[in-house]
Design a protein around this motif. Structure first.
Motif, mmCIF file in Angstrom:
data_model
loop_
_atom_site.group_PDB
_atom_site.id
_atom_site.type_symbol
_atom_site.label_atom_id
_atom_site.label_comp_id
_atom_site.label_asym_id
_atom_site.label_seq_id
_atom_site.Cartn_x
_atom_site.Cartn_y
_atom_site.Cartn_z
ATOM 1 N N LEU A 239 0.845 -1.200 0.000
ATOM 2 C CA LEU A 239 0.000 0.000 0.000
ATOM 3 C C LEU A 239 0.879 1.247 0.000
ATOM 4 N N ASP B 221 -6.153 3.475 -6.479
ATOM 5 C CA ASP B 221 -6.857 3.840 -5.243
ATOM 6 C C ASP B 221 -6.816 2.655 -4.286
ATOM 7 N N VAL B 222 -6.424 2.882 -3.050
ATOM 8 C CA VAL B 222 -6.315 1.785 -2.087
ATOM 9 C C VAL B 222 -7.656 1.131 -1.786
ATOM 10 N N ALA C 227 -0.324 -0.529 -4.644
ATOM 11 C CA ALA C 227 -1.309 0.550 -4.729
ATOM 12 C C ALA C 227 -0.566 1.878 -4.606
ATOM 13 N N GLU C 228 -0.684 2.698 -5.645
ATOM 14 C CA GLU C 228 0.005 3.997 -5.657
ATOM 15 C C GLU C 228 -0.790 4.975 -6.516
#
Length: 82
Positions: free
Chosen positions: A29, A79-80, A57-58
């Motif tokens: 994340l 999007d996380v 996730a970035e």
């Protein structure tokens, strides 16, 4: 130091085989340019474990471009919450 017994040798071989067969899966994340991901991969390799990053996730576009270059087959979520 005494020579290891056949039982100790067998146990050591089993442990070595387990390490060789084990493959740690890493999820990341807020990845950035994956400095921590790479550090974890290298640290595990020094311990005899193989590993790979299975997702990242970035949100930052520049960081995502770097990730595409270094991890071309790894899914990268913007999007996380995805």
């Amino acid at each position: 130091m005494a020579d290891p017994t056949s039982h100790e040798k067998a146990v050591a071989q089993i442990e070595e085989r387990r390490r060789a067969e084990a493959r740690a899966k890493i999820g990341s994340l807020f990845t950035g340019i994956a400095g921590l991901d790479r550090g974890v991969e290298l640290a595990l390799a020094r311990l005899g474990w193989s590993s790979h990053v299975v997702w990242q996730a970035e949100k930052d576009p520049y960081a995502r471009a770097v990730l595409r270059k270094h991890y071309p087959t790894t899914p990268c979520f913007e999007d996380v919450r995805d």
